[in-house]
Motif scaffolding. Structure first.
Motif, PDB file in Angstrom:
ATOM      1  N   VAL A   1      50.011  26.481  32.334  1.00  0.00           N
ATOM      2  CA  VAL A   1      49.266  25.573  33.214  1.00  0.00           C
ATOM      3  C   VAL A   1      48.936  26.260  34.540  1.00  0.00           C
ATOM      4  CG1 VAL A   1      49.413  23.424  34.548  1.00  0.00           C
ATOM      5  CG2 VAL A   1      50.090  23.451  32.138  1.00  0.00           C
ATOM      6  N   ALA A   2      49.890  26.977  35.116  1.00  0.00           N
ATOM      7  CA  ALA A   2      49.623  27.687  36.374  1.00  0.00           C
ATOM      8  C   ALA A   2      48.499  28.697  36.194  1.00  0.00           C
ATOM      9  CB  ALA A   2      50.889  28.390  36.870  1.00  0.00           C
ATOM     10  N   THR A   3      48.519  29.418  35.074  1.00  0.00           N
ATOM     11  CA  THR A   3      47.471  30.405  34.804  1.00  0.00           C
ATOM     12  C   THR A   3      46.111  29.725  34.681  1.00  0.00           C
ATOM     13  OG1 THR A   3      49.064  31.841  33.676  1.00  0.00           O
ATOM     14  CG2 THR A   3      46.736  32.226  33.217  1.00  0.00           C
ATOM     15  N   GLU A   4      46.049  28.616  33.957  1.00  0.00           N
ATOM     16  CA  GLU A   4      44.776  27.903  33.770  1.00  0.00           C
ATOM     17  C   GLU A   4      44.259  27.331  35.095  1.00  0.00           C
ATOM     18  OE1 GLU A   4      42.769  27.618  31.153  1.00  0.00           O
ATOM     19  OE2 GLU A   4      44.053  28.825  29.872  1.00  0.00           O
ATOM     20  N   LEU A   5      45.144  26.709  35.876  1.00  0.00           N
ATOM     21  CA  LEU A   5      44.704  26.138  37.158  1.00  0.00           C
ATOM     22  C   LEU A   5      44.284  27.230  38.132  1.00  0.00           C
ATOM     23  CD1 LEU A   5      47.275  23.226  37.664  1.00  0.00           C
ATOM     24  CD2 LEU A   5      44.938  23.103  36.734  1.00  0.00           C
ATOM     25  N   ALA A   6      45.013  28.338  38.137  1.00  0.00           N
ATOM     26  CA  ALA A   6      44.643  29.454  39.021  1.00  0.00           C
ATOM     27  C   ALA A   6      43.315  30.064  38.586  1.00  0.00           C
ATOM     28  CB  ALA A   6      45.749  30.512  39.041  1.00  0.00           C
ATOM     29  N   THR A   7      43.088  30.154  37.281  1.00  0.00           N
ATOM     30  CA  THR A   7      41.810  30.658  36.779  1.00  0.00           C
ATOM     31  C   THR A   7      40.671  29.757  37.243  1.00  0.00           C
ATOM     32  OG1 THR A   7      42.851  31.681  34.863  1.00  0.00           O
ATOM     33  CG2 THR A   7      40.495  31.232  34.696  1.00  0.00           C
ATOM     34  N   ASN A   8      40.865  28.436  37.149  1.00  0.00           N
ATOM     35  CA  ASN A   8      39.854  27.491  37.645  1.00  0.00           C
ATOM     36  C   ASN A   8      39.583  27.716  39.131  1.00  0.00           C
ATOM     37  OD1 ASN A   8      39.671  26.253  35.153  1.00  0.00           O
ATOM     38  ND2 ASN A   8      40.831  24.434  35.752  1.00  0.00           N
TER      39      ASN A   8
END
Length: 142
Positions: A58-65
């Motif tokens: 989730v952290a990776t996905e939110l940071a990517t966004n």
């Protein structure tokens, strides 16, 4: 199209933070976050059946966004209350409101918020000064 609720997360004690300027730094975030949560390095091929791995995803996905749609730097903070971990991902584009929808076709984007909603106890967002924050809560393992 549904919107995330605009609210700040519960008060937390910050455990660690990462400042990201490029997607190449996501690898450092994943490894550092896993180690901050568990005290152990991120195992190769880790399964997503445990809270630390779900939090890393989730952290990776939110940071990517944030890197894709916001203005750098992206700041990822890991915090904790007595019973929950809080991931807070910030960027400097308060005018770009996070939008959640569960009916997007595959490949149309929006996976980060969908995964956050699926794996987290709660998700939300808020604006503070010129910074937008998207956050997710996870249980602390006993």
């Amino acid at each position: 199209m549904a919107f995330l609720s605009a609210q700040s997360p519960p008060g937390m004690i910050e455990l660690q933070s990462w400042v990201l300027d490029t997607p190449a730094q996501l690898r450092v975030l994943r490894a550092g976050l896993h180690e901050a949560i568990t005290g152990q390095p991120l195992p190769a091929g880790a399964q997503l059946d445990e809270i630390p791995e779900k939090m890393v995803l989730v952290a990776t996905e939110l940071a990517t966004n944030a890197l894709r749609h916001g203005l750098p730097p992206t700041i990822v903070r890991l915090g904790r209350t007595k019973s929950i971990f809080v991931l807070d991902v910030a960027d400097h584009s308060p005018d770009v409101i996070p939008q959640y929808t569960d009916d997007r076709p595959p490949g149309a984007g929006g996976l980060g918020l969908q995964l956050a909603k699926k794996f987290a106890l709660e998700i939300g967002w808020y604006i503070e000064d010129d910074t937008k924050h998207v956050w997710a809560e996870f249980p602390v393992a006993d």
